[in-house]
Design a protein around this motif. Structure first.
Motif, short mmCIF file in Angstrom:
data_model
loop_
_atom_site.label_atom_id
_atom_site.label_comp_id
_atom_site.label_asym_id
_atom_site.label_seq_id
_atom_site.Cartn_x
_atom_site.Cartn_y
_atom_site.Cartn_z
N ALA A 117 1.00 -0.88 0.17
CA ALA A 117 -0.32 0.43 0.05
C ALA A 117 0.87 1.59 0.18
N ASP A 118 1.80 1.54 0.74
CA ASP A 118 2.70 2.25 0.59
C ASP A 118 4.70 2.25 0.60
N ARG A 152 10.86 0.73 4.58
CA ARG A 152 9.25 0.22 5.82
C ARG A 152 7.79 0.14 4.55
N LEU A 153 7.43 -0.67 4.96
CA LEU A 153 6.55 -1.28 3.70
C LEU A 153 5.32 -1.39 5.01
N GLU A 154 3.95 -0.78 4.25
CA GLU A 154 2.57 -0.70 4.71
C GLU A 154 2.06 -1.88 3.11
N HIS A 155 1.28 -2.93 3.91
CA HIS A 155 1.04 -3.52 3.03
C HIS A 155 -0.76 -3.62 2.98
N THR A 156 -1.32 -4.14 1.79
CA THR A 156 -1.96 -3.78 1.84
C THR A 156 -3.77 -4.72 2.04
N GLU A 157 -4.68 -4.00 2.39
CA GLU A 157 -5.74 -4.97 2.71
C GLU A 157 -6.17 -6.64 3.14
N GLY A 158 -6.06 -7.22 1.72
CA GLY A 158 -5.90 -8.49 1.12
C GLY A 158 -4.24 -9.06 1.30
N THR A 159 -3.49 -8.71 1.67
CA THR A 159 -1.92 -9.09 1.85
C THR A 159 -1.89 -10.24 2.10
#
Length: 218
Positions: free
Chosen positions: A69-70, A84-91
């Motif tokens: 996601a970011d 640094r990562l933010e994952h999408t909801e479906g990950t």
């Protein structure tokens, strides 16, 4: 009170929606490793990754990765970067599954299909429950090794992958570790039918695993 006997499990997991799987697929030369302490609180939604040997296209691939996601580049040391990562909801994520079962993700490193992970779990029942959860999510689950925590502290056989073992053995037999070297990464690449960068990565990661599991005190 009976003494608890916990387990260490080493396994491969794969699924198109597992974290960074598209990036792993499209950047096969890059080595990606989870910074383990970032997974102790999955509720934050933020995860940190060390990336080695990424080329100039890596961040373009990361931008297109549907599991991301970011992202933010935290540090760039040339051959090694920290993201640094933010994952999408479906990950799909293994670390929250392990945490819910009383376990802990000790290490996770990318392989040719997905991730090789080392987990600390309370017992065999937790491992079986994790297998069931992966099966329900259609996550490929291949157990390589399982041993008791006391056996782990006493030392176990290194968990190098088949690809790393082939690269290390071929390099040894062809004189890559001799001084002066009797072969090159390019020649090893021809023997193994992969790129020189991939050979170097397998030798490096396999050697690191051997050092960690045979020379370092846990």
């Amino acid at each position: 009170m009976a003494e608890a006997v916990s387990l260490i499990a080493i396994l491969d997991v794969a699924h198109p929606d597992l974290a960074l799987t598209p990036t792993i697929r499209d950047c096969p030369e890059a080595s990606i490793e989870v910074v383990s302490h970032s997974t102790t609180d999955p509720e934050t939604g933020l995860f940190f990754f060390l990336v080695r040997n990424a080329d100039e296209t890596f961040e373009q691939v990361l931008e297109a990765d549907h599991t991301v996601a970011d992202w933010l580049l935290i540090d760039d040391l040339g051959s090694t970067r920290l993201y640094r990562l933010e994952h999408t909801e479906g990950t799909k994520l293994i670390s929250p599954m392990a945490t819910e079962l009383g376990g802990l993700l000790l290490r996770a490193e990318s392989n040719d299909r997905g991730w090789t992970v080392r987990l600390h779990l309370p017992d065999r029942e937790a491992l079986a429950a994790l297998w069931d959860r992966c099966k329900d999510c259609d996550i490929s689950f291949e157990l390589h090794r399982m041993f008791r925590r006391d056996e782990w502290t006493d030392g176990v056989a290194p968990e190098v992958t088949d690809e790393q073992r082939a690269a290390l053995v071929t390099a040894y037999e062809e004189g890559y570790f001799e001084e002066p070297r009797e072969t090159s990464l390019e020649e090893l690449a021809d023997s193994l039918d992969i790129s020189p960068t991939a050979v170097g990565g397998r030798i490096r990661r396999g050697t690191g695993t051997l050092v960690e599991t045979t020379l370092l005190e846990e």
